[in-house]
Design a protein around this motif. Structure first.
Motif, PDB file in Angstrom:
ATOM      1  N   GLU A   3      -6.043 111.007 131.169  1.00 58.39           N
ATOM      2  CA  GLU A   3      -7.475 111.331 131.127  1.00 58.39           C
ATOM      3  C   GLU A   3      -8.227 110.324 130.273  1.00 58.39           C
ATOM      4  O   GLU A   3      -9.280 109.829 130.670  1.00 58.39           O
ATOM      5  CB  GLU A   3      -7.693 112.735 130.575  1.00 58.39           C
ATOM      6  CG  GLU A   3      -7.291 113.819 131.530  1.00 58.39           C
ATOM      7  CD  GLU A   3      -7.344 115.199 130.896  1.00 58.39           C
ATOM      8  OE1 GLU A   3      -7.709 115.315 129.704  1.00 58.39           O
ATOM      9  OE2 GLU A   3      -7.017 116.159 131.590  1.00 58.39           O
ATOM     10  N   ARG A   4      -7.691 110.019 129.092  1.00 56.68           N
ATOM     11  CA  ARG A   4      -8.347 109.048 128.214  1.00 56.68           C
ATOM     12  C   ARG A   4      -8.388 107.667 128.875  1.00 56.68           C
ATOM     13  O   ARG A   4      -9.384 106.957 128.764  1.00 56.68           O
ATOM     14  CB  ARG A   4      -7.652 108.984 126.855  1.00 56.68           C
ATOM     15  CG  ARG A   4      -7.933 110.218 126.004  1.00 56.68           C
ATOM     16  CD  ARG A   4      -7.465 110.056 124.570  1.00 56.68           C
ATOM     17  NE  ARG A   4      -6.048 109.777 124.452  1.00 56.68           N
ATOM     18  CZ  ARG A   4      -5.093 110.697 124.388  1.00 56.68           C
ATOM     19  NH1 ARG A   4      -5.414 111.982 124.431  1.00 56.68           N
ATOM     20  NH2 ARG A   4      -3.827 110.352 124.273  1.00 56.68           N
ATOM     21  N   ARG A   5      -7.313 107.306 129.569  1.00 60.42           N
ATOM     22  CA  ARG A   5      -7.289 106.017 130.262  1.00 60.42           C
ATOM     23  C   ARG A   5      -8.386 105.963 131.328  1.00 60.42           C
ATOM     24  O   ARG A   5      -9.101 104.972 131.460  1.00 60.42           O
ATOM     25  CB  ARG A   5      -5.918 105.766 130.906  1.00 60.42           C
ATOM     26  CG  ARG A   5      -5.785 104.351 131.485  1.00 60.42           C
ATOM     27  CD  ARG A   5      -4.568 104.190 132.372  1.00 60.42           C
ATOM     28  NE  ARG A   5      -4.657 104.955 133.606  1.00 60.42           N
ATOM     29  CZ  ARG A   5      -5.444 104.641 134.638  1.00 60.42           C
ATOM     30  NH1 ARG A   5      -6.242 103.601 134.586  1.00 60.42           N
ATOM     31  NH2 ARG A   5      -5.463 105.386 135.729  1.00 60.42           N
ATOM     32  N   ALA A  30     -15.821 103.876 131.256  1.00 60.63           N
ATOM     33  CA  ALA A  30     -16.665 103.271 130.216  1.00 60.63           C
ATOM     34  C   ALA A  30     -16.767 101.757 130.410  1.00 60.63           C
ATOM     35  O   ALA A  30     -17.830 101.168 130.201  1.00 60.63           O
ATOM     36  CB  ALA A  30     -16.118 103.599 128.830  1.00 60.63           C
ATOM     37  N   LYS A  31     -15.667 101.114 130.822  1.00 61.57           N
ATOM     38  CA  LYS A  31     -15.690  99.669 131.048  1.00 61.57           C
ATOM     39  C   LYS A  31     -16.575  99.283 132.228  1.00 61.57           C
ATOM     40  O   LYS A  31     -17.197  98.228 132.226  1.00 61.57           O
ATOM     41  CB  LYS A  31     -14.270  99.146 131.319  1.00 61.57           C
ATOM     42  CG  LYS A  31     -13.461  98.922 130.076  1.00 61.57           C
ATOM     43  CD  LYS A  31     -12.266  98.055 130.406  1.00 61.57           C
ATOM     44  CE  LYS A  31     -11.050  98.898 130.566  1.00 61.57           C
ATOM     45  NZ  LYS A  31      -9.828  98.155 130.843  1.00 61.57           N
ATOM     46  N   GLN A  32     -16.601 100.145 133.237  1.00 64.49           N
ATOM     47  CA  GLN A  32     -17.308  99.822 134.480  1.00 64.49           C
ATOM     48  C   GLN A  32     -18.781 100.245 134.477  1.00 64.49           C
ATOM     49  O   GLN A  32     -19.560  99.745 135.280  1.00 64.49           O
ATOM     50  CB  GLN A  32     -16.602 100.497 135.667  1.00 64.49           C
ATOM     51  CG  GLN A  32     -15.163 100.090 135.851  1.00 64.49           C
ATOM     52  CD  GLN A  32     -15.002  98.649 136.252  1.00 64.49           C
ATOM     53  OE1 GLN A  32     -15.835  98.092 136.951  1.00 64.49           O
ATOM     54  NE2 GLN A  32     -13.933  98.026 135.796  1.00 64.49           N
ATOM     55  N   GLU A  43     -17.522 101.147 123.565  1.00 66.33           N
ATOM     56  CA  GLU A  43     -17.064 102.251 122.712  1.00 66.33           C
ATOM     57  C   GLU A  43     -18.114 103.361 122.663  1.00 66.33           C
ATOM     58  O   GLU A  43     -17.767 104.544 122.660  1.00 66.33           O
ATOM     59  CB  GLU A  43     -16.734 101.758 121.302  1.00 66.33           C
ATOM     60  CG  GLU A  43     -16.143 102.826 120.411  1.00 66.33           C
ATOM     61  CD  GLU A  43     -14.806 103.379 120.903  1.00 66.33           C
ATOM     62  OE1 GLU A  43     -14.453 104.503 120.487  1.00 66.33           O
ATOM     63  OE2 GLU A  43     -14.096 102.723 121.689  1.00 66.33           O
ATOM     64  N   VAL A  44     -19.391 102.992 122.648  1.00 66.83           N
ATOM     65  CA  VAL A  44     -20.461 103.990 122.686  1.00 66.83           C
ATOM     66  C   VAL A  44     -20.326 104.828 123.954  1.00 66.83           C
ATOM     67  O   VAL A  44     -20.390 106.065 123.915  1.00 66.83           O
ATOM     68  CB  VAL A  44     -21.861 103.324 122.621  1.00 66.83           C
ATOM     69  CG1 VAL A  44     -22.973 104.342 122.880  1.00 66.83           C
ATOM     70  CG2 VAL A  44     -22.069 102.633 121.280  1.00 66.83           C
ATOM     71  N   ILE A  45     -20.121 104.167 125.083  1.00 66.91           N
ATOM     72  CA  ILE A  45     -20.000 104.869 126.365  1.00 66.91           C
ATOM     73  C   ILE A  45     -18.750 105.749 126.370  1.00 66.91           C
ATOM     74  O   ILE A  45     -18.802 106.911 126.796  1.00 66.91           O
ATOM     75  CB  ILE A  45     -19.981 103.866 127.541  1.00 66.91           C
ATOM     76  CG1 ILE A  45     -21.312 103.115 127.617  1.00 66.91           C
ATOM     77  CG2 ILE A  45     -19.689 104.586 128.857  1.00 66.91           C
ATOM     78  CD1 ILE A  45     -21.298 101.913 128.559  1.00 66.91           C
TER      79      ILE A  45
END
Length: 133
Positions: A30-32, A38-40, A74-76
């Protein structure tokens, strides 16, 4: 309709120690997936899905201020974790997240999240069927 539960109820590992390992693997997956989203997610649009996920403006501002030195990704990511933690488990689903992404016209990201959650569901299902009871 796709219903992939984020943070689904933890199986009792007292009866079967392999359940503890499975639940830890599910949490890691889930975290992955949240990190990948978040990256996308386009940095200039991160507040739109945050609002669609019913995070308040003060919460959004606090996330931005508390994590700004760590970078926008990281914010996202922290926004997604905050949403997951603030929702009742039955509402913190990838389905809800995907619909929020669609409502703010992040269709390619919603498609990627759908594919990733389907892969997660398939992998979890095949592991559950292959583990001895």
């Amino acid at each position: 309709m796709l219903q992939v539960q984020l943070g689904s109820s933890q199986p009792s590992y007292h009866d079967d120690p392999s359940n503890f390992h499975l639940s830890m693997k599910q949490a890691q997956e889930e975290r992955r997936l949240l990190r990948e989203i978040a990256k996308q997610l386009p940095p200039e649009k991160w507040m739109d899905p945050a609002r669609e996920l019913e995070l308040s403006d003060p919460t959004i501002r606090a996330l931005a201020m508390d994590n700004s030195q760590l970078g926008i990704r990281e914010v996202i990511y922290q926004m997604l974790l905050t949403w997951k933690q603030k929702q009742p488990m039955e509402k913190a689903t990838f389905d809800m997240l995907i619909h929020a992404l669609i409502r703010v016209d992040l269709l390619s990201l919603a498609e990627m999240a759908t594919e990733a959650s389907l892969n997660k569901t398939t992998a979890a299902s095949s592991h559950a069927h292959s583990s001895p009871h």
